[in-house]
Design an enzyme around this catalytic site. Structure first.
Site, PDB file in Angstrom:
ATOM      1  CG  ASN A  17       0.868  -1.823  11.050  1.00  9.11           C
ATOM      2  OD1 ASN A  17       1.727  -0.790  11.348  1.00  9.11           O
ATOM      3  ND2 ASN A  17       1.286  -2.228   9.882  1.00  9.11           N
ATOM      4  CE  LYS A  19      -0.317  -0.601   7.307  1.00  7.96           C
ATOM      5  NZ  LYS A  19      -1.004  -0.843   5.989  1.00  7.96           N
ATOM      6  CG  HIS A 104       3.538  -4.889   7.197  1.00  5.73           C
ATOM      7  ND1 HIS A 104       3.367  -4.194   5.823  1.00  5.73           N
ATOM      8  CD2 HIS A 104       2.124  -5.063   7.707  1.00  5.73           C
ATOM      9  CE1 HIS A 104       2.100  -3.887   5.913  1.00  5.73           C
ATOM     10  NE2 HIS A 104       1.393  -4.294   6.814  1.00  5.73           N
ATOM     11  CD  GLU A 106       2.231  -1.108   4.285  1.00  2.00           C
ATOM     12  OE1 GLU A 106       2.614  -0.865   5.159  1.00  2.00           O
ATOM     13  OE2 GLU A 106       1.135  -1.374   3.898  1.00  2.00           O
ATOM     14  CD  GLU A 176      -0.990  -7.878   7.867  1.00  2.00           C
ATOM     15  OE1 GLU A 176      -2.006  -7.027   8.225  1.00  2.00           O
ATOM     16  OE2 GLU A 176       0.052  -7.401   7.345  1.00  2.00           O
ATOM     17  N   GLY A 182      -5.060  -2.382   2.855  1.00  2.00           N
ATOM     18  CA  GLY A 182      -5.144  -1.032   2.329  1.00  2.00           C
ATOM     19  C   GLY A 182      -6.037  -0.807   0.998  1.00  2.00           C
ATOM     20  CB  SER A 222      -9.448  -4.413   3.861  1.00  2.00           C
ATOM     21  OG  SER A 222      -8.550  -3.836   2.724  1.00  2.00           O
TER      22      SER A 222
HETATM   23  P1  PGA Z   1      -5.082  -2.301   6.388  1.00  2.00           P
HETATM   24  O1  PGA Z   1      -3.536  -2.691   6.796  1.00  2.00           O
HETATM   25  O2  PGA Z   1      -6.028  -3.016   7.520  1.00  2.00           O
HETATM   26  O3  PGA Z   1      -5.039  -0.880   6.062  1.00  2.00           O
HETATM   27  O4  PGA Z   1      -5.542  -3.232   5.159  1.00  2.00           O
HETATM   28  C1  PGA Z   1      -3.307  -4.014   7.544  1.00  2.00           C
HETATM   29  C2  PGA Z   1      -1.760  -3.901   7.558  1.00  2.00           C
HETATM   30  O5  PGA Z   1      -1.053  -3.606   6.823  1.00  2.00           O
HETATM   31  O6  PGA Z   1      -1.181  -4.680   8.574  1.00  2.00           O
END
Ligand code: PGA
Length: 260
Positions: A17, A19, A104, A106, A176, A182, A222
């Site tokens: 992803n 983003k 997601h 976010e 997640e 992140g 992560s």
């Molecule tokens: P990350 O994000 O691997 O940077 O923690 C995962 C995601 O948001 O799908």
């Protein structure tokens, strides 16, 4: 001859992803590097990347004849209409997307996305001939309050309501934990496996055991080259949804190759 076990039957699925990162030029560079890095990975692992909308078309062309599928990061629930700034599922399909990431954290946190909205978008994605990657996961506050399993249960049931088992069997769920996205704080394999097993039990309740055994549940938050193998070795972890580490070809390809 013995039948393969259910977990062997689920093909590992690693999705990147991106983003809101990468211009078209940067996207094409990353795709070129990725194609080289994972050209040998054929049957064992399915790979998809979700670039920003602006890069989907050129990336789709750059992925031709490769073993990497294309995914959207979001879509609208309607096929078309007066929704300024939105992208419809048929538009993603036209560009060559096979999957769309939905719900997601976010999107939930910054854009007010709800389980009911994800449910409607899932229907749109199926209607357009693609498959959803449906994201669920608890916040740190919810985990510390002992609510992880109930929060995930509400999300899973709300997002999946009303679909037939035959449709559901092809869905991808991404667990997640919001506190792990992140942040560099990955869930322990025990924490992740516990929630994945719970989700699979929920899927059995929603549809049936056969269907639940077919559905791939990715872990996200992560995921890095140094923790991927241990996570992917868990019984109910069938892949990964990778954010930050998907922006570097060396890291993402190492994760793709981590499944033993
Ligand atoms: P990350 O994000 O691997 O940077 O923690 C995962 C995601 O948001 O799908």
């Amino acid at each position: 001859m013995a039948l393969p076990s259910a977990s062997l039957a689920r093909r590992c699925f690693i999705a990147g992803n991106w983003k809101m990162n990468k211009t078209v030029a940067d996207s094409l560079t990353l795709v070129r590097e990725l194609r080289n890095a994972i050209s040998q990975v054929r049957d064992r692992v399915e790979v998809a990347i979700a670039p920003p909308f602006t890069a989907l078309h050129p990336v789709a062309r750059a992925l031709e004849d490769s073993n990497i599928a294309l995914a959207g990061q979001n879509c609208h629930a309607s096929d078309s209409g007066a929704f300024t700034g939105e992208i419809a599922a048929p538009m993603l399909k036209e560009l060559g997307c096979s999957y769309v990431i939905l719900g997601h954290s976010e999107r939930r946190q910054f854009f007010g996305e709800t389980d009911a909205g994800v449910n409607r978008k899932t229907a749109a994605v199926l209607k357009a001939g693609m498959l959803p990657i449906i994201c669920v996961g608890e916040t740190l506050e919810e985990r510390e309050g002992g609510k992880t399993l109930s929060v995930v249960e509400t999300q899973v049931k709300g997002c999946l309501q009303g679909f037939a088992a035959a449709e559901g069997a092809k869905f991808v769920i991404a667990y997640e934990p919001v506190w792990a996205i992140g942040t560099g704080k990955v869930a322990t394999t025990r924490q992740a496996q516990e929630v994945h097993a719970h989700i699979r039990a929920l899927l059995t309740g929603i549809w049936n055991a056969d269907t639940a055994q077919q559905i791939r549940i990715q872990y996200g938050g992560s995921v890095k080259p140094d923790n991927a193998a241990e996570l992917l070795a868990q019984t109910d972890i069938d892949g990964a949804l990778v954010g930050g580490a998907s922006l570097k070809a060396a890291d993402f390809s190492a994760i793709v190759k981590a499944k033993g």
